[in-house]
Design an enzyme around this catalytic site. Structure first.
Site, PDB file in Angstrom:
ATOM      1  N   GLY A  10      38.937  37.763  36.378  1.00  0.00           N
ATOM      2  CA  GLY A  10      39.365  36.566  35.655  1.00  0.00           C
ATOM      3  C   GLY A  10      39.231  36.658  34.154  1.00  0.00           C
ATOM      4  N   ILE A  43      40.806  39.259  41.776  1.00  0.00           N
ATOM      5  CA  ILE A  43      40.927  39.921  43.075  1.00  0.00           C
ATOM      6  C   ILE A  43      39.572  40.000  43.779  1.00  0.00           C
ATOM      7  CG2 ILE A  43      40.665  42.317  42.294  1.00  0.00           C
ATOM      8  CD1 ILE A  43      43.482  41.806  44.553  1.00  0.00           C
ATOM      9  N   MET A  50      46.440  36.925  37.025  1.00  0.00           N
ATOM     10  CA  MET A  50      45.235  37.413  37.683  1.00  0.00           C
ATOM     11  C   MET A  50      44.842  38.801  37.192  1.00  0.00           C
ATOM     12  SD  MET A  50      46.444  38.751  41.427  1.00  0.00           S
ATOM     13  CE  MET A  50      44.888  39.617  41.588  1.00  0.00           C
ATOM     14  N   CYS A  51      43.570  39.138  37.416  1.00  0.00           N
ATOM     15  CA  CYS A  51      43.053  40.477  37.133  1.00  0.00           C
ATOM     16  C   CYS A  51      41.940  40.759  38.136  1.00  0.00           C
ATOM     17  CB  CYS A  51      42.565  40.586  35.688  1.00  0.00           C
ATOM     18  SG  CYS A  51      41.152  39.525  35.309  1.00  0.00           S
ATOM     19  N   ARG A  52      40.967  41.553  37.770  1.00  0.00           N
ATOM     20  CA  ARG A  52      39.877  41.883  38.686  1.00  0.00           C
ATOM     21  C   ARG A  52      38.910  40.715  38.848  1.00  0.00           C
ATOM     22  NH1 ARG A  52      34.590  44.330  38.321  1.00  0.00           N
ATOM     23  NH2 ARG A  52      34.150  45.499  40.230  1.00  0.00           N
TER      24      ARG A  52
END
Length: 104
Positions: A65, A90, A61-63
């Site tokens: 995608g 997120i 995951m990241c901010r």
């Protein structure tokens, strides 16, 4: 590339499924908000492949995608086949699962 939605991730967590969650955001982003994933920034993902499981699903995951998708593309070139990109990152988690989480 395999993807997983935030709803599917929440169900995995609630069911106590055995998987690994990797957060590839930068330190300041992870400190601002995280959902308990192991922190390995994108810039170091190929250096730290020994920390990734190969025998169970790994959700990256990241901010939003995009960086997690980049990480998965790099890792798949190293032979990983058990990776799932968290669609929307997120930001989607905050919008759909936990509106109290701080986003930036």
């Amino acid at each position: 590339m395999n993807e997983i939605t935030v709803q599917e991730l929440k169900e995995k967590i609630d069911r106590g499924e055995d998987f690994q969650l990797i957060d590839v955001r930068e330190d300041f982003e992870y400190q601002t908000s995280n959902i308990g994933g192991q922190h390995i920034p994108l810039g170091g993902i190929l250096i730290e492949t020994d920390k990734l499981y190969t025998d169970k699903p790994v959700v990256v995951m990241c901010r939003s995608g995009k960086r997690s998708a980049a990480a998965i593309m790099q890792l798949e070139q190293q032979g990983f086949t058990n990776l799932y990109n968290l669609k929307g990152g997120i930001l989607a988690w905050q919008a759909e699962i936990d509106p109290s989480i701080q986003v930036y």
